[in-house]
Motif scaffolding. Sequence first.
Motif, PDB file in Angstrom:
ATOM      1  N   SER A 172       4.141  15.728   3.971  1.00 55.50           N
ATOM      2  CA  SER A 172       3.037  16.664   3.813  1.00 55.50           C
ATOM      3  C   SER A 172       1.705  15.950   3.612  1.00 55.50           C
ATOM      4  N   LEU A 173       0.642  16.582   4.127  1.00 51.90           N
ATOM      5  CA  LEU A 173      -0.701  16.085   3.892  1.00 51.90           C
ATOM      6  C   LEU A 173      -1.110  16.398   2.463  1.00 51.90           C
ATOM      7  N   GLU A 174      -1.773  15.448   1.820  1.00 47.39           N
ATOM      8  CA  GLU A 174      -2.336  15.675   0.498  1.00 47.39           C
ATOM      9  C   GLU A 174      -3.745  16.236   0.679  1.00 47.39           C
ATOM     10  N   ALA A 175      -4.300  16.832  -0.354  1.00 48.34           N
ATOM     11  CA  ALA A 175      -5.628  17.449  -0.291  1.00 48.34           C
ATOM     12  C   ALA A 175      -6.664  16.467   0.253  1.00 48.34           C
ATOM     13  N   GLY A 176      -7.404  16.893   1.282  1.00 50.18           N
ATOM     14  CA  GLY A 176      -8.461  16.092   1.865  1.00 50.18           C
ATOM     15  C   GLY A 176      -8.009  14.991   2.795  1.00 50.18           C
ATOM     16  N   GLU A 177      -6.725  14.894   3.048  1.00 48.14           N
ATOM     17  CA  GLU A 177      -6.167  13.818   3.861  1.00 48.14           C
ATOM     18  C   GLU A 177      -6.099  14.234   5.330  1.00 48.14           C
ATOM     19  N   THR A 178      -6.398  13.301   6.236  1.00 50.45           N
ATOM     20  CA  THR A 178      -6.213  13.552   7.663  1.00 50.45           C
ATOM     21  C   THR A 178      -4.762  13.275   8.031  1.00 50.45           C
ATOM     22  N   ALA A 179      -4.372  13.706   9.223  1.00 47.40           N
ATOM     23  CA  ALA A 179      -3.011  13.434   9.695  1.00 47.40           C
ATOM     24  C   ALA A 179      -2.751  11.926   9.765  1.00 47.40           C
ATOM     25  N   THR A 180      -3.717  11.170  10.247  1.00 48.80           N
ATOM     26  CA  THR A 180      -3.548   9.720  10.352  1.00 48.80           C
ATOM     27  C   THR A 180      -3.395   9.090   8.973  1.00 48.80           C
ATOM     28  N   GLN A 181      -4.222   9.493   8.032  1.00 56.46           N
ATOM     29  CA  GLN A 181      -4.110   8.957   6.670  1.00 56.46           C
ATOM     30  C   GLN A 181      -2.741   9.280   6.069  1.00 56.46           C
ATOM     31  N   ALA A 182      -2.278  10.511   6.264  1.00 59.82           N
ATOM     32  CA  ALA A 182      -0.982  10.910   5.716  1.00 59.82           C
ATOM     33  C   ALA A 182       0.154  10.118   6.364  1.00 59.82           C
ATOM     34  N   ALA A 183       0.113   9.965   7.689  1.00 59.20           N
ATOM     35  CA  ALA A 183       1.173   9.233   8.391  1.00 59.20           C
ATOM     36  C   ALA A 183       1.242   7.783   7.914  1.00 59.20           C
ATOM     37  N   LEU A 184       0.090   7.141   7.762  1.00 56.61           N
ATOM     38  CA  LEU A 184       0.061   5.750   7.297  1.00 56.61           C
ATOM     39  C   LEU A 184       0.529   5.647   5.846  1.00 56.61           C
ATOM     40  N   ARG A 185       0.101   6.569   4.986  1.00 53.68           N
ATOM     41  CA  ARG A 185       0.526   6.565   3.585  1.00 53.68           C
ATOM     42  C   ARG A 185       2.038   6.749   3.489  1.00 53.68           C
ATOM     43  N   GLU A 186       2.560   7.735   4.222  1.00 54.62           N
ATOM     44  CA  GLU A 186       3.996   8.012   4.172  1.00 54.62           C
ATOM     45  C   GLU A 186       4.808   6.839   4.721  1.00 54.62           C
ATOM     46  N   ALA A 187       4.326   6.174   5.780  1.00 53.65           N
ATOM     47  CA  ALA A 187       5.045   5.018   6.328  1.00 53.65           C
ATOM     48  C   ALA A 187       5.089   3.888   5.293  1.00 53.65           C
ATOM     49  N   TRP A 188       4.016   3.724   4.531  1.00 53.44           N
ATOM     50  CA  TRP A 188       4.015   2.728   3.463  1.00 53.44           C
ATOM     51  C   TRP A 188       5.017   3.122   2.377  1.00 53.44           C
ATOM     52  N   GLU A 189       4.966   4.402   1.950  1.00 50.44           N
ATOM     53  CA  GLU A 189       5.834   4.862   0.868  1.00 50.44           C
ATOM     54  C   GLU A 189       7.313   4.833   1.251  1.00 50.44           C
ATOM     55  N   GLU A 190       7.628   5.200   2.494  1.00 53.05           N
ATOM     56  CA  GLU A 190       9.031   5.341   2.900  1.00 53.05           C
ATOM     57  C   GLU A 190       9.669   4.049   3.389  1.00 53.05           C
ATOM     58  N   VAL A 191       8.911   3.235   4.145  1.00 54.93           N
ATOM     59  CA  VAL A 191       9.525   2.032   4.725  1.00 54.93           C
ATOM     60  C   VAL A 191       8.736   0.751   4.460  1.00 54.93           C
ATOM     61  N   GLY A 192       7.700   0.831   3.613  1.00 51.97           N
ATOM     62  CA  GLY A 192       6.938  -0.360   3.263  1.00 51.97           C
ATOM     63  C   GLY A 192       6.100  -0.927   4.388  1.00 51.97           C
ATOM     64  N   LEU A 193       5.724  -0.100   5.365  1.00 53.30           N
ATOM     65  CA  LEU A 193       4.936  -0.559   6.508  1.00 53.30           C
ATOM     66  C   LEU A 193       3.483  -0.743   6.076  1.00 53.30           C
ATOM     67  N   GLU A 194       2.990  -1.964   6.156  1.00 50.70           N
ATOM     68  CA  GLU A 194       1.613  -2.294   5.770  1.00 50.70           C
ATOM     69  C   GLU A 194       0.630  -1.711   6.781  1.00 50.70           C
ATOM     70  N   GLU A 195      -0.344  -0.958   6.283  1.00 53.04           N
ATOM     71  CA  GLU A 195      -1.343  -0.335   7.158  1.00 53.04           C
ATOM     72  C   GLU A 195      -2.069  -1.377   8.010  1.00 53.04           C
ATOM     73  N   SER A 196      -2.299  -2.562   7.469  1.00 48.60           N
ATOM     74  CA  SER A 196      -3.039  -3.598   8.198  1.00 48.60           C
ATOM     75  C   SER A 196      -2.282  -4.104   9.427  1.00 48.60           C
ATOM     76  N   THR A 197      -0.983  -3.802   9.528  1.00 53.73           N
ATOM     77  CA  THR A 197      -0.188  -4.263  10.671  1.00 53.73           C
ATOM     78  C   THR A 197      -0.014  -3.175  11.727  1.00 53.73           C
ATOM     79  N   VAL A 198      -0.666  -2.022  11.521  1.00 50.28           N
ATOM     80  CA  VAL A 198      -0.500  -0.862  12.389  1.00 50.28           C
ATOM     81  C   VAL A 198      -1.763  -0.651  13.217  1.00 50.28           C
ATOM     82  N   SER A 199      -1.593  -0.408  14.502  1.00 46.69           N
ATOM     83  CA  SER A 199      -2.712  -0.072  15.381  1.00 46.69           C
ATOM     84  C   SER A 199      -2.540   1.381  15.824  1.00 46.69           C
ATOM     85  N   VAL A 200      -3.342   2.277  15.279  1.00 48.38           N
ATOM     86  CA  VAL A 200      -3.240   3.708  15.577  1.00 48.38           C
ATOM     87  C   VAL A 200      -3.854   3.986  16.947  1.00 48.38           C
TER      88      VAL A 200
END
Length: 187
Positions: free
Chosen positions: A67-95
Motif C-alpha cells: 500500500s501507498l503511504e500518505a503523500g507517497e507516489t507509486a514509485t516511492q512506494a514500490a522502492l520502499r516496499e522492495a527495500w523492506e521486503e527483499v533488502g533491495l537498495e534504491e541506489s542499485t535500481v533504475s526506474v
Amino acid sequence: MRGERSELDPWADWQRGRTRRALHLPHYRAAAVLVGLTREADPRVLLTVRSSDLPTHQGQISFPGGSLEAGETATQAALREAWEEVGLEESTVSVLGELDDVFTPAGFHVTPVLARLEAQPRLAPSSEVAAILLPPLSELRALEQPAEERTGPDGRRFLLYRYPWQGHDIWGMTARVVHELLESGVH
C-alpha cells in the motif's frame, strides 16, 4: 543509478514508446509493486513467495510491493516496499516508469513500476517473504499460458493467466503483469 535511462536498453525503449492504461478505482486501496528486471541478455524478473503469516495473499507469488503511504507516489512506494521486503537498495535500481494499472479481488488498485536491477542483485528476504524467485523471462515465455476469462470491477472482461514455473503457480495480478512483459516483444 535511479532514473538513469540507457539508449541501449530495449526495456527503456519499450516503456517510452507505450501508452500506459490507468484504472479509476476510488474504492480500492492504492498500492504499488516493483517489477524488477535484471540487466542480462535474458533478464530475470524479481518475484517473492509471500509468507503464510500475512493478512492478504498468503503464500502467493508476487512482486515486492504494498500500500501507498500518505503523500507517497507509486514509485516511492514500490522502492520502499522492495527495500523492506527483499533488502533491495534504491541506489542499485533504475526506474523506467509505470506499467498498466491492475487490481486484485481483495480490493487493491496496483500500479506496477518497471525497473532495471543489477545482474546479480543483493537480496535478503524479510519476515514477509518466504522465498525470493528470479525466473528468466525466456523460461516464462516458453510456458503454456492457460487463461480463464473473468469480469473486473469495472464490468469489463479480462483474462486470468497462469505460469507454472518450477513448482510455483504464478497467477492473478502478478501473472497479468508478467503477461504484459512477455507480450511486449522485447527479448
